[in-house]
Design a protein around this motif. Sequence first.
Motif, PDB file in Angstrom:
ATOM      1  N   CYS A  29     -10.982   0.897   3.944  1.00  0.00           N
ATOM      2  CA  CYS A  29     -10.846  -0.617   3.635  1.00  0.00           C
ATOM      3  C   CYS A  29      -9.281  -0.293   2.353  1.00  0.00           C
ATOM      4  O   CYS A  29     -10.090  -0.445   1.653  1.00  0.00           O
ATOM      5  N   ALA A  30      -8.555  -1.088   3.027  1.00  0.00           N
ATOM      6  CA  ALA A  30      -7.320  -1.140   1.934  1.00  0.00           C
ATOM      7  C   ALA A  30      -7.640  -2.713   1.219  1.00  0.00           C
ATOM      8  O   ALA A  30      -6.983  -3.530   0.531  1.00  0.00           O
ATOM      9  N   LEU A  81       0.904  -1.033   0.244  1.00  0.00           N
ATOM     10  CA  LEU A  81       0.038   0.047  -0.051  1.00  0.00           C
ATOM     11  C   LEU A  81       0.779   1.534   0.159  1.00  0.00           C
ATOM     12  O   LEU A  81       0.357   2.417  -0.084  1.00  0.00           O
ATOM     13  N   ARG A  82       2.289   0.911   0.067  1.00  0.00           N
ATOM     14  CA  ARG A  82       2.741   2.334   0.232  1.00  0.00           C
ATOM     15  C   ARG A  82       3.984   2.139  -1.397  1.00  0.00           C
ATOM     16  O   ARG A  82       4.760   2.764  -0.952  1.00  0.00           O
ATOM     17  N   ARG A  83       3.431   1.364  -2.166  1.00  0.00           N
ATOM     18  CA  ARG A  83       4.475   0.689  -3.113  1.00  0.00           C
ATOM     19  C   ARG A  83       4.355   2.287  -3.858  1.00  0.00           C
ATOM     20  O   ARG A  83       5.263   2.681  -5.211  1.00  0.00           O
ATOM     21  N   ILE A  84       3.901   3.573  -4.504  1.00  0.00           N
ATOM     22  CA  ILE A  84       3.350   4.648  -5.437  1.00  0.00           C
ATOM     23  C   ILE A  84       3.496   5.822  -4.314  1.00  0.00           C
ATOM     24  O   ILE A  84       3.962   5.722  -3.272  1.00  0.00           O
ATOM     25  N   ALA A  85       3.866   7.006  -4.789  1.00  0.00           N
ATOM     26  CA  ALA A  85       3.815   8.530  -4.117  1.00  0.00           C
ATOM     27  C   ALA A  85       2.116   8.013  -3.153  1.00  0.00           C
ATOM     28  O   ALA A  85       0.641   7.740  -3.528  1.00  0.00           O
ATOM     29  N   HIS A  86       2.206   8.443  -1.580  1.00  0.00           N
ATOM     30  CA  HIS A  86       1.395   8.044  -1.290  1.00  0.00           C
ATOM     31  C   HIS A  86       1.494   9.099   0.122  1.00  0.00           C
ATOM     32  O   HIS A  86       2.450   9.236   1.219  1.00  0.00           O
ATOM     33  N   TYR A  87      -0.085   9.599   0.666  1.00  0.00           N
ATOM     34  CA  TYR A  87       0.084  10.184   2.061  1.00  0.00           C
ATOM     35  C   TYR A  87       0.283   9.422   3.202  1.00  0.00           C
ATOM     36  O   TYR A  87      -0.314   8.384   3.346  1.00  0.00           O
ATOM     37  N   ASP A  88       1.060   9.669   3.571  1.00  0.00           N
ATOM     38  CA  ASP A  88       1.316   9.097   5.518  1.00  0.00           C
ATOM     39  C   ASP A  88       1.316   9.900   6.524  1.00  0.00           C
ATOM     40  O   ASP A  88       1.537  11.085   6.718  1.00  0.00           O
ATOM     41  N   THR A 138      -5.220   5.417   6.637  1.00  0.00           N
ATOM     42  CA  THR A 138      -4.074   4.604   6.059  1.00  0.00           C
ATOM     43  C   THR A 138      -3.561   4.816   4.633  1.00  0.00           C
ATOM     44  O   THR A 138      -4.375   5.266   3.637  1.00  0.00           O
ATOM     45  N   PRO A 139      -2.485   4.064   4.218  1.00  0.00           N
ATOM     46  CA  PRO A 139      -1.864   4.674   2.912  1.00  0.00           C
ATOM     47  C   PRO A 139      -2.962   4.304   2.165  1.00  0.00           C
ATOM     48  O   PRO A 139      -3.266   3.054   2.083  1.00  0.00           O
ATOM     49  N   SER A 140      -3.137   4.666   1.141  1.00  0.00           N
ATOM     50  CA  SER A 140      -3.388   4.018  -0.074  1.00  0.00           C
ATOM     51  C   SER A 140      -5.581   3.928  -0.156  1.00  0.00           C
ATOM     52  O   SER A 140      -5.206   2.583  -0.792  1.00  0.00           O
ATOM     53  N   THR A 141      -5.747   4.588   0.600  1.00  0.00           N
ATOM     54  CA  THR A 141      -6.900   4.471   0.193  1.00  0.00           C
ATOM     55  C   THR A 141      -8.021   4.995   0.399  1.00  0.00           C
ATOM     56  O   THR A 141      -7.396   6.372   0.251  1.00  0.00           O
ATOM     57  N   VAL A 142      -9.205   5.268  -0.887  1.00  0.00           N
ATOM     58  CA  VAL A 142      -9.741   6.611  -0.966  1.00  0.00           C
ATOM     59  C   VAL A 142     -10.537   7.328   0.602  1.00  0.00           C
ATOM     60  O   VAL A 142      -9.769   8.169  -0.036  1.00  0.00           O
TER      61      VAL A 142
END
Length: 570
Positions: free
Chosen positions: A308-309, A139-146, A521-525
């Motif tokens: 949810c991821a 879920l952190r494989r691209i540029a993501h908000y942390d 959490t990273p990479s959720t809508v």
Amino acid sequence: MFIPTTPKEVNKRGWKALDVIIVSGDTYIDSSYNGAAVIGHWLIDNGFRVGIVCQPDIDSDKDITRLGEPGLFWSVTAGAVDSMVANYTPTNKFRKDDDFTPGGINDRRPDRACIAYTNLIKKYIKGKPVVLGGIEASLRRIAHYDAWSDSVRRSILFDSKADVITYGMAELSNLELAQRMRDGKDISDVRGICRIGKEPPSGGYIGMPAYEKCAEDKNDFIKAFKIFYENNDPVSSKGIFQKHGDRYLIQNPPSRHLTSEELDRIYSLDYENAVHPYYLKKGAVRAMDTIKNSITSHRGCYGECSFCAISVHQGRTVISRSEGSIISEAERIASRPGFNGIIYDVGGPTANMYGIECSIKPIKGACKDKKCLYPKPCPYLPIDHSKQIALLKKMSEIPGVKKVMVASGIRYDMVIFDRKKGAEYVDRIVGNHVSGQLKVAPEHTVPHVLELMCKPGPDVLIKFKEMFDESNKKQGKDQFLTYYLMAAHPGCYEEDMEELNNFVHRELKTNPEQVQIFTPTPSTVSTLMYHTRRDLDNTKNLKSEHSMQTKQKQKDILLGSKGKGYEKRR
């Protein structure tokens, strides 16, 4: 048989060296519920020699060098949960307890574990590639908000200086990587991996806004995320790439879906269903209380809840094990010495999705213009609980089994829309598979918040409650529903929590207990909404609580400790 954790255990297997060494942020539970154990057994079953090092000391080489250097690659995972989620509460307090650490004290998992473990490996044993896997890397494989740094971070592949990410459930990508590395073949086009390239890839890959643009401009962040989100289905997705500085993060198309036969094979591997003695001597592991005597019936979820991821990590397509495979596992559990007669859970991300899937999706891919269950179930989704009813009945008849529980939660909207078997399913659950309470997760009841969450409306919840209560009355049971509710989701105001509180008391006739504060959490809508204060289509502005105090205040309203005044929706 346990995966080797010491040189002595490697020698006992008759191996002189290892091909792959797995490093995990969780302790070593040899169970199909442990992703590191699954990958390890899967590779061993396919002819590779695998060892495992869990929760290594990051301040010395004493743990990471214990098994030497792998012949092919290191496989690094933070564990079953993103390490930042594991280490911090939604209000950013450090968690003192850890269910995946011997003794239960949270003193073994570093923050940003994938980065920490990769640095540890490269400090003491340089040479072999590091392959990241598990939910943190996925879920952190691209540029993501942390949320913990309140910033857009680079792909974890760049920050960790690892070589490859295997994203998603990753059995197929890990196996193909191992086979190609063993045979000296190029790995660049393996499906289900991310890698770093000096040039953008050819062959129909889709370019995303660069990391630097995503960090500076929330509109570019939304554009990038939407491309990422729409390219997770193995049937219809294309590869994507994203520039980071003068290099490129390249994500190959996802691995194909496993077949039911392959899933059966994975869950029939030689698991000990116990904590490895090397780690157990350091203390009991509470996670065993949850997964002991439990069975996974399927993978994937087409619910697509915004927060949810699972749909990104496991996929939107449900792949179910065969009934025979599940029954065989239940029989193995029942035959173990000391079995108490209770199978604590049979299910998946959502228990009652077992055996139910659209016939079009595996052929043409998941729809990009509509969802399977929201705002109501798609007519092409054949909701029929017959297979799960039959499965639960047969499991209950296994000699030595006194009770089979359904503890992983159900989608109550699916029950309501199953006109033929929904009522029978509820009767079956109430009569045989609930011990006092059944978990459901409405999360909220205010329509505009539910719309952002992609959750069914409150009328559906009321209908299910009526069905559940009637079944209890008919069978002479005194059981109740437990409701999981959420505070401070993007778009939710304090007056919405007031309305939810009133609904819970008036309609559900209960006092809220299971209330969580939304965790971005990273990479959720929902995390995109939290960061950008816009929806996924970039069409509307949203309220987004970033203050820990205001988040807690929303929760307190629901728990009955409301402060003075609240901000109304504008």
